[in-house]
Design a protein around this motif. Structure first.
Motif, PDB file in Angstrom:
ATOM      1  N   VAL A 151      26.930  -5.083  11.732  1.00 41.22           N
ATOM      2  CA  VAL A 151      28.174  -4.374  12.010  1.00 41.22           C
ATOM      3  C   VAL A 151      27.905  -3.243  12.996  1.00 41.22           C
ATOM      4  N   GLU A 152      28.981  -2.841  13.651  1.00 35.90           N
ATOM      5  CA  GLU A 152      28.995  -1.698  14.580  1.00 35.90           C
ATOM      6  C   GLU A 152      28.159  -1.945  15.826  1.00 35.90           C
ATOM      7  N   GLU A 153      26.876  -2.125  15.700  1.00 31.55           N
ATOM      8  CA  GLU A 153      26.032  -2.291  16.870  1.00 31.55           C
ATOM      9  C   GLU A 153      24.783  -3.075  16.478  1.00 31.55           C
ATOM     10  N   PRO A 154      24.095  -3.685  17.431  1.00 30.51           N
ATOM     11  CA  PRO A 154      22.862  -4.407  17.088  1.00 30.51           C
ATOM     12  C   PRO A 154      21.863  -3.499  16.391  1.00 30.51           C
ATOM     13  N   GLY A 155      21.367  -3.962  15.264  1.00 36.42           N
ATOM     14  CA  GLY A 155      20.383  -3.188  14.518  1.00 36.42           C
ATOM     15  C   GLY A 155      20.899  -2.628  13.226  1.00 36.42           C
ATOM     16  N   HIS A 156      22.222  -2.539  13.054  1.00 31.86           N
ATOM     17  CA  HIS A 156      22.775  -2.012  11.804  1.00 31.86           C
ATOM     18  C   HIS A 156      23.254  -3.187  10.956  1.00 31.86           C
ATOM     19  N   TRP A 171      15.089  -7.184   9.438  1.00 29.25           N
ATOM     20  CA  TRP A 171      16.193  -6.632  10.224  1.00 29.25           C
ATOM     21  C   TRP A 171      15.834  -5.307  10.871  1.00 29.25           C
ATOM     22  N   ASP A 172      15.075  -4.477  10.146  1.00 30.08           N
ATOM     23  CA  ASP A 172      14.745  -3.143  10.645  1.00 30.08           C
ATOM     24  C   ASP A 172      13.586  -3.134  11.626  1.00 30.08           C
ATOM     25  N   SER A 173      12.950  -4.264  11.843  1.00 33.74           N
ATOM     26  CA  SER A 173      11.794  -4.305  12.723  1.00 33.74           C
ATOM     27  C   SER A 173      12.238  -4.206  14.186  1.00 33.74           C
ATOM     28  N   PRO A 174      11.474  -3.512  15.032  1.00 35.89           N
ATOM     29  CA  PRO A 174      11.796  -3.435  16.464  1.00 35.89           C
ATOM     30  C   PRO A 174      11.869  -4.817  17.118  1.00 35.89           C
ATOM     31  N   PHE A 175      11.023  -5.738  16.664  1.00 42.05           N
ATOM     32  CA  PHE A 175      11.022  -7.084  17.228  1.00 42.05           C
ATOM     33  C   PHE A 175      12.379  -7.752  17.035  1.00 42.05           C
ATOM     34  N   TRP A 176      12.937  -7.676  15.814  1.00 43.92           N
ATOM     35  CA  TRP A 176      14.227  -8.316  15.530  1.00 43.92           C
ATOM     36  C   TRP A 176      15.357  -7.658  16.319  1.00 43.92           C
ATOM     37  N   LYS A 177      15.309  -6.338  16.442  1.00 43.05           N
ATOM     38  CA  LYS A 177      16.345  -5.634  17.194  1.00 43.05           C
ATOM     39  C   LYS A 177      16.333  -6.046  18.660  1.00 43.05           C
ATOM     40  N   ARG A 178      15.131  -6.203  19.215  1.00 40.25           N
ATOM     41  CA  ARG A 178      15.037  -6.639  20.614  1.00 40.25           C
ATOM     42  C   ARG A 178      15.556  -8.064  20.774  1.00 40.25           C
TER      43      ARG A 178
END
Length: 355
Positions: A151-156, A171-178
């Motif tokens: 929701v809201e933005e990628p990463g949340h 989900w909270d990993s930098p790899f997944w966010k990228r």
């Protein structure tokens, strides 16, 4: 609590009206790209994997596990994306199959019946307005129930089932966010822009609009405005009274929904307070295929009294005609009886004696 809602209602209605004015400037530049991933399998097998992508509610392409090939809906779409990009997409989907296999093994590894087949669905969406990203969504569902969503933005991310909390580390990993950010930009937004720059998804069609009213016995009047058969999807329907915007009553909307022929329809209603006559209202329609906003006046109140008087008058004439016919028939029978009596046998005159 109810009184507070009533007080807030006009404010929110005016916000919708202001939003409608703002949307007029951007409705032609709004586009959306949706991805539907559906996988079926168990912890030990991977049975099926289907992907469907949709741009502006029209199917763009599909992918099936058996063929391992991206199939475009129309021939020109191959040219719009190019052979190189389509080949890259096919390779990405092959790699994605492995990710879904990993998901099946880990999502259901604690179940006692691990060989039971399950369905994993993923919905991805991006929306742009004048080439600016306005929203994006990731949503996962397992066996038809929401599992987690972004929701809201990628990463949340939000877990909608307790089991989803086990994957919070991912989900909270930098790899997944990228990965998520890259997918939204490259596969969702960039691909959609390439297709739209080459051609629109289908022929544009203006809406067909009908306006009606319903008068309830208690005096309430409900106005209805329906637009159907239009494309693209973006459209505005709103009410005016004597050419002015305002808060006239309780408004409701069906939302813009698809027709079977890939066009759309939208219906908005306005329920006026009891005692308000419902005159002077028009439905205003704005669509990219209309050169100017089109206005459709609400029909007047049906004259029930006049209809009743007319019906009674016709009935009276029918009764009068039947009565006259009956009187004429009775008079005719009476006349016929008198004539028969006059023409019947008379007694012989008395004999005159001879002198």
């Amino acid at each position: 609590m109810a009184s507070e809602k009533k007080k807030k209602k006009p404010f929110f209605t005016w916000m919708l009206i202001l939003g409608a004015f703002a949307a007029r400037e951007t409705q032609e530049a709004y586009h959306s790209h949706d991805f539907y991933f559906t996988a079926t399998g168990s912890s030990g097998s991977f049975l099926d994997f289907i992907v469907i992508t949709v741009v502006d509610d029209v199917q763009l392409c599909s992918y099936h596990k058996e063929k391992h090939q991206v199939v475009m809906k129309e021939a020109w779409m191959y040219q719009a994306l190019g052979a190189s990009e389509i080949a890259q997409k096919q390779q990405k989907l092959l790699d994605l199959e492995k990710n879904f296999q990993w998901a099946f093994k880990n999502l259901i590894k604690n179940q006692t019946k691990s060989e039971k087949n399950h369905t994993l669905q993923v919905f991805v969406n991006c929306e742009v307005d004048k080439d600016i990203q306005v929203s994006s969504h990731f949503q996962f569902a397992l066996d038809g129930e929401d599992f987690c969503q972004m929701v809201e933005e990628p990463g949340h991310w939000v877990a909608t089932k307790p089991e989803a909390q086990h994957f919070k580390f991912l989900w909270d990993s930098p790899f997944w966010k990228r990965r998520v950010k890259h997918y939204i930009q490259e596969d969702c937004i960039d691909s959609m822009n390439k297709v739209l720059q080459y051609s629109s998804m289908r022929e544009n069609v203006p809406p067909e609009v009908t306006v009606s009213r319903h008068d309830a016995p208690d005096g309430r009047v409900t106005l209805s405005c329906r637009a159907t058969g239009f494309y693209p999807r973006s459209i505005l329907l709103y009410w005016e009274k004597d050419g002015e915007l305002g808060v006239w009553g309780q408004e409701s909307s069906s939302g813009t929904l698809p027709n079977a022929d890939a066009t759309f329809y939208l219906q908005v209603t306005l329920e006026l307070p009891s005692g308000v006559p419902g005159t002077g209202y028009t439905c205003v329609v704005e669509h990219s295929e209309l050169e100017t906003p089109a206005t459709f006046p609400v029909p007047g109140k049906p004259y029930m009294e006049r209809t009743l008087v007319m019906a009674l008058s016709i009935l009276a004439v029918i009764i009068l005609v039947l009565s006259c016919a009956g009187a004429f028939i009775r008079w005719k029978k009476r006349k016929t009886g008198i004539t028969n009596q006059l023409e019947g046998p008379f007694p012989s005159p008395p004999a005159i004696p001879l002198q």
